[in-house]
Motif scaffolding. Structure first.
Motif, PDB file in Angstrom:
ATOM      1  N   VAL A  39       0.885  -1.173   0.000  1.00 20.64           N
ATOM      2  CA  VAL A  39       0.000   0.000   0.000  1.00 20.64           C
ATOM      3  C   VAL A  39       0.919   1.217   0.000  1.00 20.64           C
ATOM      4  CG1 VAL A  39      -1.805  -1.195   1.328  1.00 20.64           C
ATOM      5  CG2 VAL A  39      -0.089   0.142   2.563  1.00 20.64           C
ATOM      6  N   TYR A  40       0.363   2.414  -0.122  1.00 19.64           N
ATOM      7  CA  TYR A  40       1.194   3.633  -0.027  1.00 19.64           C
ATOM      8  C   TYR A  40       1.568   3.863   1.441  1.00 19.64           C
ATOM      9  CZ  TYR A  40       0.884   5.447  -4.803  1.00 19.64           C
ATOM     10  OH  TYR A  40       1.037   5.625  -6.147  1.00 19.64           O
ATOM     11  N   GLY A  41       2.815   4.294   1.660  1.00 20.20           N
ATOM     12  CA  GLY A  41       3.277   4.609   3.011  1.00 20.20           C
ATOM     13  C   GLY A  41       3.446   6.111   3.166  1.00 20.20           C
ATOM     14  N   ASN A  65       0.744   3.381  18.858  1.00 18.05           N
ATOM     15  CA  ASN A  65       0.749   2.453  17.723  1.00 18.05           C
ATOM     16  C   ASN A  65       2.031   2.642  16.900  1.00 18.05           C
ATOM     17  OD1 ASN A  65       0.131   0.712  15.692  1.00 18.05           O
ATOM     18  ND2 ASN A  65      -1.631   1.860  14.899  1.00 18.05           N
ATOM     19  N   PRO A  66       3.014   1.723  17.091  1.00 15.64           N
ATOM     20  CA  PRO A  66       4.349   1.947  16.515  1.00 15.64           C
ATOM     21  C   PRO A  66       4.378   1.865  14.997  1.00 15.64           C
ATOM     22  CG  PRO A  66       4.199  -0.235  17.513  1.00 15.64           C
ATOM     23  CD  PRO A  66       2.920   0.459  17.834  1.00 15.64           C
ATOM     24  N   LEU A  67       5.452   2.424  14.437  1.00 19.68           N
ATOM     25  CA  LEU A  67       5.604   2.500  12.985  1.00 19.68           C
ATOM     26  C   LEU A  67       6.583   1.442  12.487  1.00 19.68           C
ATOM     27  CD1 LEU A  67       6.019   6.367  12.713  1.00 19.68           C
ATOM     28  CD2 LEU A  67       3.904   5.028  12.662  1.00 19.68           C
ATOM     29  N   VAL A  69       9.801   0.642  10.224  1.00 21.62           N
ATOM     30  CA  VAL A  69      10.942   1.338   9.642  1.00 21.62           C
ATOM     31  C   VAL A  69      11.302   0.634   8.334  1.00 21.62           C
ATOM     32  CG1 VAL A  69      13.320   2.073   9.962  1.00 21.62           C
ATOM     33  CG2 VAL A  69      11.769   1.985  11.930  1.00 21.62           C
ATOM     34  N   HIS A  70      11.372   1.414   7.263  1.00 23.31           N
ATOM     35  CA  HIS A  70      11.649   0.858   5.937  1.00 23.31           C
ATOM     36  C   HIS A  70      13.118   1.039   5.582  1.00 23.31           C
ATOM     37  CE1 HIS A  70       7.328   1.202   6.080  1.00 23.31           C
ATOM     38  NE2 HIS A  70       7.201   0.515   4.959  1.00 23.31           N
ATOM     39  N   VAL A  71      13.739  -0.024   5.111  1.00 23.50           N
ATOM     40  CA  VAL A  71      15.161   0.003   4.757  1.00 23.50           C
ATOM     41  C   VAL A  71      15.331  -0.444   3.306  1.00 23.50           C
ATOM     42  CG1 VAL A  71      15.907  -0.442   7.138  1.00 23.50           C
ATOM     43  CG2 VAL A  71      15.508  -2.379   5.578  1.00 23.50           C
ATOM     44  N   ALA A 144       7.382   4.593   8.197  1.00 21.93           N
ATOM     45  CA  ALA A 144       6.193   4.823   7.372  1.00 21.93           C
ATOM     46  C   ALA A 144       5.037   3.901   7.742  1.00 21.93           C
ATOM     47  CB  ALA A 144       6.525   4.651   5.887  1.00 21.93           C
ATOM     48  N   PRO A 145       3.953   4.473   8.233  1.00 23.94           N
ATOM     49  CA  PRO A 145       2.702   3.721   8.336  1.00 23.94           C
ATOM     50  C   PRO A 145       1.988   3.814   6.997  1.00 23.94           C
ATOM     51  CG  PRO A 145       2.360   5.914   9.191  1.00 23.94           C
ATOM     52  CD  PRO A 145       3.806   5.862   8.700  1.00 23.94           C
ATOM     53  N   SER A 146       0.865   3.131   6.851  1.00 25.73           N
ATOM     54  CA  SER A 146       0.061   3.311   5.650  1.00 25.73           C
ATOM     55  C   SER A 146      -0.399   4.771   5.592  1.00 25.73           C
ATOM     56  CB  SER A 146      -1.134   2.365   5.681  1.00 25.73           C
ATOM     57  OG  SER A 146      -1.798   2.449   6.927  1.00 25.73           O
ATOM     58  N   LEU A 182      -2.875  -5.252   0.099  1.00 20.27           N
ATOM     59  CA  LEU A 182      -3.014  -5.374   1.552  1.00 20.27           C
ATOM     60  C   LEU A 182      -1.635  -5.154   2.152  1.00 20.27           C
ATOM     61  CD1 LEU A 182      -5.106  -8.666   1.899  1.00 20.27           C
ATOM     62  CD2 LEU A 182      -5.934  -6.306   1.875  1.00 20.27           C
ATOM     63  N   GLU A 183      -1.579  -4.775   3.423  1.00 20.58           N
ATOM     64  CA  GLU A 183      -0.292  -4.469   4.042  1.00 20.58           C
ATOM     65  C   GLU A 183       0.549  -5.733   4.245  1.00 20.58           C
ATOM     66  OE1 GLU A 183      -3.228  -3.986   5.279  1.00 20.58           O
ATOM     67  OE2 GLU A 183      -3.568  -1.875   5.798  1.00 20.58           O
ATOM     68  N   SER A 184       1.801  -5.465   4.657  1.00 20.07           N
ATOM     69  CA  SER A 184       2.743  -6.563   4.866  1.00 20.07           C
ATOM     70  C   SER A 184       2.315  -7.454   6.036  1.00 20.07           C
ATOM     71  CB  SER A 184       4.131  -5.993   5.170  1.00 20.07           C
ATOM     72  OG  SER A 184       4.088  -5.224   6.357  1.00 20.07           O
ATOM     73  N   ILE A 196       2.946 -14.720  13.931  1.00 22.12           N
ATOM     74  CA  ILE A 196       2.357 -13.738  13.003  1.00 22.12           C
ATOM     75  C   ILE A 196       1.450 -12.807  13.801  1.00 22.12           C
ATOM     76  CG2 ILE A 196       0.769 -13.429  11.056  1.00 22.12           C
ATOM     77  CD1 ILE A 196       1.806 -16.055   9.910  1.00 22.12           C
ATOM     78  N   LEU A 197       1.790 -11.516  13.790  1.00 24.76           N
ATOM     79  CA  LEU A 197       0.987 -10.533  14.531  1.00 24.76           C
ATOM     80  C   LEU A 197      -0.077  -9.908  13.636  1.00 24.76           C
ATOM     81  CD1 LEU A 197       3.727  -8.609  16.563  1.00 24.76           C
ATOM     82  CD2 LEU A 197       2.529 -10.726  17.127  1.00 24.76           C
ATOM     83  N   ARG A 198       0.222  -9.881  12.325  1.00 25.82           N
ATOM     84  CA  ARG A 198      -0.760  -9.365  11.360  1.00 25.82           C
ATOM     85  C   ARG A 198      -0.591 -10.160  10.087  1.00 25.82           C
ATOM     86  NH1 ARG A 198      -0.359  -3.267   8.974  1.00 25.82           N
ATOM     87  NH2 ARG A 198       1.493  -4.138   7.993  1.00 25.82           N
TER      88      ARG A 198
HETATM   89  O1  TXA Z   1       2.737  -2.986   4.087  1.00 28.07           O
HETATM   90  C1  TXA Z   1       2.928  -2.321   5.089  1.00 28.07           C
HETATM   91  O2  TXA Z   1       3.324  -2.836   6.146  1.00 28.07           O
HETATM   92  C2  TXA Z   1       2.674  -0.797   5.010  1.00 28.07           C
HETATM   93  C3  TXA Z   1       3.659  -0.214   4.009  1.00 28.07           C
HETATM   94  C4  TXA Z   1       3.585   1.286   3.975  1.00 28.07           C
HETATM   95  O3  TXA Z   1       4.961  -0.677   4.295  1.00 28.07           O
HETATM   96  N1  TXA Z   1       2.788  -0.197   6.316  1.00 28.07           N
HETATM   97  C5  TXA Z   1       1.853  -0.386   7.275  1.00 28.07           C
HETATM   98  O4  TXA Z   1       2.111   0.311   8.448  1.00 28.07           O
HETATM   99  O5  TXA Z   1       0.882  -1.088   7.157  1.00 28.07           O
HETATM  100  P1  TXA Z   1       1.009   0.542   9.573  1.00 28.07           P
HETATM  101  O6  TXA Z   1       1.654   1.518  10.498  1.00 28.07           O
HETATM  102  O7  TXA Z   1      -0.250   0.952   8.961  1.00 28.07           O
HETATM  103  O8  TXA Z   1       0.925  -0.831  10.323  1.00 28.07           O
HETATM  104  C6  TXA Z   1       1.987  -1.298  11.108  1.00 28.07           C
HETATM  105  C7  TXA Z   1       1.533  -2.392  12.019  1.00 28.07           C
HETATM  106  C8  TXA Z   1       0.627  -1.878  13.135  1.00 28.07           C
HETATM  107  O9  TXA Z   1      -0.380  -2.838  13.414  1.00 28.07           O
HETATM  108  C9  TXA Z   1       1.601  -1.756  14.301  1.00 28.07           C
HETATM  109  O10 TXA Z   1       0.956  -1.814  15.550  1.00 28.07           O
HETATM  110  C10 TXA Z   1       2.526  -2.944  14.050  1.00 28.07           C
HETATM  111  O11 TXA Z   1       2.692  -2.963  12.651  1.00 28.07           O
HETATM  112  N2  TXA Z   1       3.844  -2.766  14.690  1.00 28.07           N
HETATM  113  C11 TXA Z   1       4.775  -1.818  14.417  1.00 28.07           C
HETATM  114  N3  TXA Z   1       5.830  -1.951  15.237  1.00 28.07           N
HETATM  115  C12 TXA Z   1       5.595  -3.019  16.027  1.00 28.07           C
HETATM  116  C13 TXA Z   1       6.305  -3.666  17.075  1.00 28.07           C
HETATM  117  N4  TXA Z   1       7.508  -3.232  17.476  1.00 28.07           N
HETATM  118  N5  TXA Z   1       5.735  -4.743  17.660  1.00 28.07           N
HETATM  119  C14 TXA Z   1       4.521  -5.181  17.260  1.00 28.07           C
HETATM  120  N6  TXA Z   1       3.798  -4.611  16.274  1.00 28.07           N
HETATM  121  C15 TXA Z   1       4.314  -3.543  15.681  1.00 28.07           C
END
Ligand code: TXA
Ligand code: MG
Length: 352
Positions: A39-41, A65-67, A69-71, A144-146, A182-184, A196-198
């Motif tokens: 998805v777009y970040g 809600n943590p972010l 980090v993209h490398v 980057a979050p979504s 869909l996200e990662s 798997i958390l998500r």
């Molecule tokens: O595909 C993706 O993952 C997209 C693109 C932009 O890379 N990013 C994305 O980010 O979906 P966001 O912020 O929408 O979702 C990140 C998820 C959230 O559910 C967050 O709580 C979880 O990852 N997360 C981040 N850091 C975490 C950590 N240290 N431990 C557990 N969960 C974490």
């Protein structure tokens, strides 16, 4: 209010000058939305606390809600994680670049604004030329979050980003559609076995073929009473404006009957019904009185369903229905992630 700059690039051969312009904005502490394969970040310099804070502000995102980090190289992971096991290294080598995020113990130097105060950090290397070139050009890890307003479906097109965030961010790089849709997958490698958390772009089956048995956070399949270990998973999400009723997966004709019955009931009460369905369902629901129908593709090609899902939810909103009836899918492969997102979007689930 900012004027959000739109930088239109060739997704396969992004123009150097435009990527440099975006990288400069990131280096100066600004916010740039960019395409990835999922998805777009919404990106900012992960090492600049103030810049990271402005991500939360632009999205209206809760600060716990943590972010991610993209490398753009595995090397960068060693600057962020305090420990990288052999298993973690192998997972990254097999699945990166790609739609997999790994959770690792983090170094003290990683800002608590990025980690939401946790002692772990989520990292991923996206499989998208624009994202990789941007990270490489900025020479920085990018948090980057979504790139959606918190609670809305994640954006799979630059225009979705603009619909949510125009005037709130410095720029968006328009690199066409995000293909996975869909996200990662978020995989916690700090526990044994990994969990798997998500669910997301890399399926549980694909991960298990490399890692052996894996856990799945009980909150994903649960009844909503457990607290998810990925903080973001506890929030209602992906919600279209109208309530969405999800019909769980079952034989096509039975699902069709349930959808017809529900629709008739709503129409009788003067409600505007919209449908979110597969190609196979389409001929079976012709008679329903509806204001909008969005078909996502074949039930036998779950990748297509995933690819169109978030765009479909946004499109349905534009027809201003009172209720959305959505077909359910098998939880095989990427189906687990599709059903996870649909359930989070749903205000009611009908079992068959
Ligand atoms: O595909 C993706 O993952 C997209 C693109 C932009 O890379 N990013 C994305 O980010 O979906 P966001 O912020 O929408 O979702 C990140 C998820 C959230 O559910 C967050 O709580 C979880 O990852 N997360 C981040 N850091 C975490 C950590 N240290 N431990 C557990 N969960 C974490
Ligand atoms: Mg998100």
């Amino acid at each position: 209010m900012l004027r959000t700059l739109v930088l239109k690039v060739d997704p396969d051969k992004p123009e150097n000058g435009l990527i440099k312009e975006a990288a400069q904005i990131i280096k100066k502490g600004g916010l740039v939305a960019f395409p990835t394969e999922t998805v777009y970040g919404l990106g900012a310099n992960a090492l600049n606390d103030e810049a990271v804070r402005s991500i939360y502000k632009a999205k209206g995102r809760p600060s716990d809600n943590p972010l991610i980090v993209h490398v753009s190289s595995i090397e960068q992971v060693y600057h962020l994680a305090s420990e990288v096991s052999l298993l973690a290294r192998r997972v990254m080598e097999v699945f990166w670049p790609g739609p997999l995020t790994v959770v690792l113990p983090c170094k003290d130097t990683v800002s608590k604004t990025v980690t939401g105060g946790l002692d772990t950090v989520a990292i991923r290397m996206p499989k998208h030329k624009v994202a990789l070139t941007l990270i490489g050009t900025a020479q920085l890890p990018i948090a980057a979050p979504s790139a959606n307003t918190s609670g809305k479906p994640s954006p799979t097109e630059a225009e979705h980003v603009l619909a949510d965030l125009a005037g709130r961010i410095d720029a968006v790089i328009d690199g066409g559609s995000a293909k996975v849709g869909l996200e990662s997958t978020v995989l916690d490698l700090t526990s044994d076995p990994p969990v798997i958390l998500r669910p997301g772009g890399v399926s549980k089956e694909e991960l298990e073929a490399v890692l052996g048995h894996l856990g799945v956070d009980s909150a994903i399949e649960g009844d909503g009473s457990e607290i998810p270990r990925a903080p973001g998973m506890k929030y209602r999400h992906y919600s279209p404006a109208a309530p969405l009723i999800l019909i769980e997966d079952g034989p096509l004709s039975i699902m069709a009957d349930v959808i017809k019955e529900l629709a008739a009931d709503y129409v009788k009460r003067g409600k505007r019904v919209a449908l979110l369905i597969s190609d196979e369902m389409y001929p079976l629901i012709q008679d329903i009185d509806k204001v909008e129908t969005t078909t996502l593709g074949s039930r036998n090609q779950l990748e297509d369903i995933a690819g169109g899902l978030f765009g479909g939810l946004r499109r349905l909103d534009l027809a201003h229905p009172d209720v959305i009836l959505a077909e359910g899918y098998s939880k095989q492969g990427i189906g687990l992630a599709i059903m996870n997102r649909l359930k989070k979007a749903a205000s009611k689930i009908v079992e068959i």
